[in-house]
Design an enzyme around this catalytic site. Sequence first.
Site, PDB file in Angstrom:
ATOM      1  N   SER A 140     -22.802  -3.305 -25.870  1.00  0.00           N
ATOM      2  CA  SER A 140     -22.508  -2.271 -24.873  1.00  0.00           C
ATOM      3  C   SER A 140     -21.358  -1.414 -25.371  1.00  0.00           C
ATOM      4  CB  SER A 140     -22.117  -2.941 -23.550  1.00  0.00           C
ATOM      5  OG  SER A 140     -21.589  -2.017 -22.625  1.00  0.00           O
ATOM      6  N   TYR A 153     -17.403  -8.945 -17.893  1.00  0.00           N
ATOM      7  CA  TYR A 153     -18.440  -8.397 -18.765  1.00  0.00           C
ATOM      8  C   TYR A 153     -17.832  -7.906 -20.084  1.00  0.00           C
ATOM      9  CZ  TYR A 153     -22.579  -5.666 -20.090  1.00  0.00           C
ATOM     10  OH  TYR A 153     -23.673  -5.149 -20.750  1.00  0.00           O
TER      11      TYR A 153
END
Length: 288
Positions: A140, A153
């Site tokens: 990501s 995350y």
Amino acid sequence: MADTMASAPPSILITGCSSGIGHAAAQALTQKGWRVFATVRRDQDVTRLLEEGFEALLLDLASSNSIAAAVDEVLRRTNGRLDALFNNGAYGQPGAVEDLSRSVLREQLETNLLGTHELTTRIIPVMREQGAGRIVQNSSVLGFTALPYRGAYVCSKFALEGLTDTLRQELYGTGIHVSLLEPGPIASRFRENAYRAFRDNIDAATSYHAVTYCALEAHLAGEGPSAPFTLEADAVIRKLIHALESRRPRARYGITVPTHLFAALKRILTTRAMDRVLLRATRQERET
């Protein structure tokens, strides 16, 4: 795939295929002639994918037994060969760092990092024996850039990137290529799943961040606009196919404008200046 020696179609195991990037990847690669093992963590999703025509299996990244059973079954069906692994399965646990309990953070890491690692280490010996293989990790923009209220995350993706960079070096010369995909905002059910994790695991009412959480919940519930420059999953699939089929796959694939922009800014700005940019970029989702 350039390294595939067998006459059978190349095979790939994909995690997190219930929706979004994983589902789109399973569709696209099937259409390109790959034998796709589409894995999900819930029985009802296995049933749905089977009805859609996929070769679907149960694989819960938080369970070692589930990982082992899925790998054994895939290798049984392929006579011990697997050409590629796409580690896509993950979820986002929102919440301020100070509101993340040890158990909640552990749960995030079990799926996004530790389960992915365990699955990968089960596949590597198979690829070593073949003398070829592709491992693609779906990271990501938050694998190299931190944003507020995404600490769990961010932690999992930063760790995944470091582990993957090390693995790539250790596999140099084996014929096994390792690549990272770094998407920014992609249209998927990610926000919906993150909202569920937030409600299940964060005590918003008693938190110091309670006021901010009101705005954050509205954003997670889909009341606000999607993030700027959000792309469809196809943008990720194009990079995935290059990582799987190119003779010289890249180590990293940046996807979406925010990924390229934040990577460039991180190289030229001081940490303090970068913090100001990132806080400004996320201000709307934190204000009621």
